[in-house]
Design an enzyme around this catalytic site. Structure first.
Site, PDB file in Angstrom:
ATOM      1  N   SER A   1      -8.386   0.794  -0.610  1.00 49.19           N
ATOM      2  CA  SER A   1      -9.384   0.409   0.397  1.00 49.19           C
ATOM      3  C   SER A   1      -9.296  -1.070   0.766  1.00 49.19           C
ATOM      4  O   SER A   1     -10.219  -1.626   1.352  1.00 49.19           O
ATOM      5  CB  SER A   1     -10.796   0.719  -0.120  1.00 49.19           C
ATOM      6  OG  SER A   1     -10.917   2.083  -0.386  1.00 49.19           O
TER       7      SER A   1
ATOM      8  N   GLU B   1      -5.221  -6.882 -11.544  1.00 54.63           N
ATOM      9  CA  GLU B   1      -6.186  -5.975 -12.184  1.00 54.63           C
ATOM     10  C   GLU B   1      -6.093  -6.132 -13.694  1.00 54.63           C
ATOM     11  O   GLU B   1      -4.991  -6.216 -14.241  1.00 54.63           O
ATOM     12  CB  GLU B   1      -5.859  -4.521 -11.832  1.00 54.63           C
ATOM     13  CG  GLU B   1      -6.143  -4.198 -10.394  1.00 54.63           C
ATOM     14  CD  GLU B   1      -5.923  -2.730 -10.040  1.00 54.63           C
ATOM     15  OE1 GLU B   1      -5.704  -1.898 -10.942  1.00 54.63           O
ATOM     16  OE2 GLU B   1      -5.970  -2.419  -8.842  1.00 54.63           O
TER      17      GLU B   1
ATOM     18  N   ARG C   1     -13.449   1.940   3.076  1.00 54.76           N
ATOM     19  CA  ARG C   1     -12.426   2.205   4.096  1.00 54.76           C
ATOM     20  C   ARG C   1     -12.521   3.674   4.505  1.00 54.76           C
ATOM     21  O   ARG C   1     -12.886   4.524   3.671  1.00 54.76           O
ATOM     22  CB  ARG C   1     -11.031   1.927   3.506  1.00 54.76           C
ATOM     23  CG  ARG C   1      -9.903   2.039   4.522  1.00 54.76           C
ATOM     24  CD  ARG C   1      -8.543   1.821   3.882  1.00 54.76           C
ATOM     25  NE  ARG C   1      -7.487   1.794   4.873  1.00 54.76           N
ATOM     26  CZ  ARG C   1      -6.188   1.801   4.591  1.00 54.76           C
ATOM     27  NH1 ARG C   1      -5.794   1.803   3.318  1.00 54.76           N
ATOM     28  NH2 ARG C   1      -5.296   1.786   5.550  1.00 54.76           N
TER      29      ARG C   1
ATOM     30  N   SER D   1      -2.949   7.001   2.470  1.00 54.31           N
ATOM     31  CA  SER D   1      -2.283   5.960   1.690  1.00 54.31           C
ATOM     32  C   SER D   1      -1.888   6.490   0.305  1.00 54.31           C
ATOM     33  O   SER D   1      -0.755   6.296  -0.147  1.00 54.31           O
ATOM     34  CB  SER D   1      -3.215   4.751   1.561  1.00 54.31           C
ATOM     35  OG  SER D   1      -2.722   3.830   0.639  1.00 54.31           O
TER      36      SER D   1
ATOM     37  N   ARG E   1       2.112   6.955  -0.313  1.00 52.29           N
ATOM     38  CA  ARG E   1       2.703   6.005  -1.265  1.00 52.29           C
ATOM     39  C   ARG E   1       2.802   6.568  -2.675  1.00 52.29           C
ATOM     40  O   ARG E   1       3.204   5.880  -3.606  1.00 52.29           O
ATOM     41  CB  ARG E   1       1.876   4.717  -1.300  1.00 52.29           C
ATOM     42  CG  ARG E   1       1.850   3.970   0.021  1.00 52.29           C
ATOM     43  CD  ARG E   1       1.197   2.617  -0.140  1.00 52.29           C
ATOM     44  NE  ARG E   1       1.001   1.952   1.123  1.00 52.29           N
ATOM     45  CZ  ARG E   1       1.932   1.226   1.756  1.00 52.29           C
ATOM     46  NH1 ARG E   1       3.124   1.095   1.221  1.00 52.29           N
ATOM     47  NH2 ARG E   1       1.660   0.639   2.899  1.00 52.29           N
TER      48      ARG E   1
ATOM     49  N   GLN F   1       2.428  -5.247  -0.003  1.00 52.28           N
ATOM     50  CA  GLN F   1       1.702  -5.252   1.277  1.00 52.28           C
ATOM     51  C   GLN F   1       0.891  -6.543   1.412  1.00 52.28           C
ATOM     52  O   GLN F   1       0.774  -7.105   2.492  1.00 52.28           O
ATOM     53  CB  GLN F   1       0.744  -4.048   1.347  1.00 52.28           C
ATOM     54  CG  GLN F   1       1.468  -2.699   1.310  1.00 52.28           C
ATOM     55  CD  GLN F   1       0.967  -1.829   0.169  1.00 52.28           C
ATOM     56  OE1 GLN F   1      -0.213  -1.541   0.102  1.00 52.28           O
ATOM     57  NE2 GLN F   1       1.862  -1.405  -0.714  1.00 52.28           N
TER      58      GLN F   1
ATOM     59  N   LYS G   1       1.912 -10.079   2.942  1.00 54.91           N
ATOM     60  CA  LYS G   1       1.902 -10.341   4.392  1.00 54.91           C
ATOM     61  C   LYS G   1       0.576 -10.966   4.821  1.00 54.91           C
ATOM     62  O   LYS G   1      -0.451 -10.751   4.175  1.00 54.91           O
ATOM     63  CB  LYS G   1       2.079  -9.021   5.158  1.00 54.91           C
ATOM     64  CG  LYS G   1       3.407  -8.334   4.906  1.00 54.91           C
ATOM     65  CD  LYS G   1       3.447  -7.024   5.657  1.00 54.91           C
ATOM     66  CE  LYS G   1       4.729  -6.264   5.397  1.00 54.91           C
ATOM     67  NZ  LYS G   1       4.703  -4.918   5.996  1.00 54.91           N
ATOM     68  N   PRO G   2       0.582 -11.697   5.939  1.00 53.41           N
ATOM     69  CA  PRO G   2      -0.707 -12.181   6.465  1.00 53.41           C
ATOM     70  C   PRO G   2      -1.582 -10.994   6.870  1.00 53.41           C
ATOM     71  O   PRO G   2      -1.065  -9.885   7.060  1.00 53.41           O
ATOM     72  CB  PRO G   2      -0.307 -13.019   7.685  1.00 53.41           C
ATOM     73  CG  PRO G   2       1.074 -12.592   8.037  1.00 53.41           C
ATOM     74  CD  PRO G   2       1.720 -12.088   6.792  1.00 53.41           C
TER      75      PRO G   2
HETATM   76  P1  A3P Z   1      -1.981   1.368   3.185  1.00 58.83           P
HETATM   77  O1  A3P Z   1      -1.485   1.945   1.895  1.00 58.83           O
HETATM   78  O2  A3P Z   1      -2.648   2.335   4.089  1.00 58.83           O
HETATM   79  O3  A3P Z   1      -0.916   0.571   3.864  1.00 58.83           O
HETATM   80  P2  A3P Z   1      -5.812  -1.482  -2.374  1.00 58.83           P
HETATM   81  O4  A3P Z   1      -5.259  -2.792  -2.675  1.00 58.83           O
HETATM   82  O5  A3P Z   1      -7.290  -1.393  -2.534  1.00 58.83           O
HETATM   83  O6  A3P Z   1      -5.125  -0.390  -3.117  1.00 58.83           O
HETATM   84  O7  A3P Z   1      -5.578  -1.219  -0.808  1.00 58.83           O
HETATM   85  C1  A3P Z   1      -4.281  -1.077  -0.287  1.00 58.83           C
HETATM   86  C2  A3P Z   1      -4.320  -1.105   1.246  1.00 58.83           C
HETATM   87  O8  A3P Z   1      -4.599  -2.458   1.656  1.00 58.83           O
HETATM   88  C3  A3P Z   1      -2.978  -0.695   1.815  1.00 58.83           C
HETATM   89  O9  A3P Z   1      -3.151   0.313   2.805  1.00 58.83           O
HETATM   90  C4  A3P Z   1      -2.465  -2.010   2.394  1.00 58.83           C
HETATM   91  O10 A3P Z   1      -1.651  -1.871   3.539  1.00 58.83           O
HETATM   92  C5  A3P Z   1      -3.736  -2.776   2.723  1.00 58.83           C
HETATM   93  N1  A3P Z   1      -3.373  -4.209   2.769  1.00 58.83           N
HETATM   94  C6  A3P Z   1      -2.812  -4.962   1.790  1.00 58.83           C
HETATM   95  N2  A3P Z   1      -2.485  -6.173   2.231  1.00 58.83           N
HETATM   96  C7  A3P Z   1      -2.848  -6.223   3.531  1.00 58.83           C
HETATM   97  C8  A3P Z   1      -2.748  -7.210   4.559  1.00 58.83           C
HETATM   98  N3  A3P Z   1      -2.168  -8.384   4.319  1.00 58.83           N
HETATM   99  N4  A3P Z   1      -3.261  -6.909   5.777  1.00 58.83           N
HETATM  100  C9  A3P Z   1      -3.812  -5.719   6.029  1.00 58.83           C
HETATM  101  N5  A3P Z   1      -3.910  -4.730   5.119  1.00 58.83           N
HETATM  102  C10 A3P Z   1      -3.423  -4.969   3.875  1.00 58.83           C
END
Ligand code: A3P
Length: 355
Positions: A61, A81, A166, A174, A178, A268, A271-272
């Site tokens: 989320s 974590e 979310r 997701s 993944r 992920q 990235k910005p």
């Molecule tokens: P997706 O798997 O749909 O891409 P968590 O950290 O709670 O597990 O959440 C993971 C989600 O946060 C992922 O969704 C990921 O893409 C999103 N996320 C992580 N970094 C991000 C960023 N820089 N900008 C936007 N979303 C991001």
């Protein structure tokens, strides 16, 4: 217990003064080394009324993004974590839920107060040592801690909670895309996942509502569409001053922000803040689920999501995130290469030895 901790702090303080005076008199001892060690110990003296931030929500989320954003603030340290904090909380909750076990504990002289003190000391010690000596505001990101927010506020009266919310359809997409293994979730059964998401978020929202002003709901969609105004509100809630670095967490990766090679979101979050993941789930809801969404996951509607549309709109994007998203797309090969460096590895594949 508290009196005892105060005594310990007092003794450490007196020891510090004696050591400093003695080393000054002897003039041969490296006093800075000794005193810094004792100072660290002093910082660790239990202060359960310190402000502590807990970030949680259903996994996938945006919890890692949220903690990276706070980690980019000079006053806060969340880190990876801990995994053990939610475990000790669910263990304690299981002891309490089982009447037989609870009665056994009481009969054996283990009182509720005793357990609470032990859990509190355990959680605090993990957070203090995880954060290191120079942290002003402790922060923990372990998604399932939010299932125990009410109990946690009894242990840490000045703790604050950020509940990441979310769209459940995006969370499930997701998890399945993944292949993230989470208790209660399946890698193949969409319906079961929708129910599990619903149950999990229902518990968390109830906990958040019960603790009232110390819990703040953060919608992932708003965080990525309108980061400035969303983060401004989060920092106001946390009573932390605004700094521009929170909009550019990606620049502090591996500097102030450390990432774990075993977490699913590390490649992920490098990235910005961007919009890549916002509507990736669209077109992936199975036919037999489409007409049943409100029944399978009533929380979606309750949280304000449009369950009638197959392609809901979440709001208008800030120019900053549009720019970030375009940059990522235009430099796809650079980002793909970088993502490989942070891609999840199984625990035994990482270089850090497990203890
Ligand atoms: P997706 O798997 O749909 O891409 P968590 O950290 O709670 O597990 O959440 C993971 C989600 O946060 C992922 O969704 C990921 O893409 C999103 N996320 C992580 N970094 C991000 C960023 N820089 N900008 C936007 N979303 C991001």
């Amino acid at each position: 217990m508290r009196t005892c901790n105060r005594c310990l702090c007092f003794i450490l303080f007196i020891t510090l003064i004696i050591v400093v005076v003695l080393s000054y008199l002897i003039n041969g001892v490296n006093d800075s080394l000794i005193s810094s060690d004792i100072l660290i110990k002093q910082r660790e003296c239990n202060n359960y009324s310190r402000p502590i931030i807990f970030i949680g929500g259903m996994p996938r989320s945006g919890t890692t993004l949220m903690r990276a954003i706070l980690d980019s603030h000079p006053l806060v340290r969340c880190g990876e974590e801990t995994r053990v904090v939610p475990r000790i909380l669910s263990m304690r909750s299981a002891w309490k839920k089982s009447t037989i076990e609870w009665n056994r504990l009481i009969a054996g002289g283990i009182s509720e107060n005793m357990l609470d003190s032990a859990v509190r000391a355990f959680v605090y010690e993990i957070l203090v040592q995880h954060g290191g000596p120079n942290v002003d505001i402790l922060c923990d990101k372990d998604p399932f801690v939010l299932k125990h927010a009410v109990y946690m506020t009894t242990l840490f009266p000045n703790s604050k909670y950020l509940l990441l919310i979310r769209d459940g359809r995006a969370v499930i997409h997701s998890v399945m895309m993944r292949k993230v293994t989470i208790t209660g979730f399946s890698l193949t059964d969409y319906k079961q996942n929708l129910k599990s998401w619903n149950n999990g978020i229902d518990v968390m929202v109830k906990e958040c509502t019960k603790i009232g002003k110390n819990c703040f709901s953060v919608y992932y969609e708003q965080l990525v569409l309108q980061p400035r105004v969303t983060i401004e509100n989060i920092l106001k809630f946390l009573n932390i001053p605004w700094v521009d670095s929170v909009l550019h967490h990606d620049e502090l990766i591996d500097k102030k922000i450390s990432l774990s090679k075993t977490e699913h979101s590390s490649d992920q979050v490098i990235k910005p803040i961007n919009l890549e993941a916002l509507t990736r789930w669209v077109g992936h809801v199975p036919e037999d689920v489409k007409g049943n969404i409100d029944k399978l996951a009533p929380m979606l509607k309750q949280l304000g999501y449009d369950t009638k549309s197959a392609h809901p709109t979440y709001g208008i994007a800030d120019p900053l995130v549009i720019k970030n998203t375009n940059n990522i797309q235009q430099n796809a090969s650079y980002w793909n290469q970088k993502m490989k460096q942070y891609a999840r590895k199984l625990p035994f594949q990482t270089s850090k030895k497990s203890v």
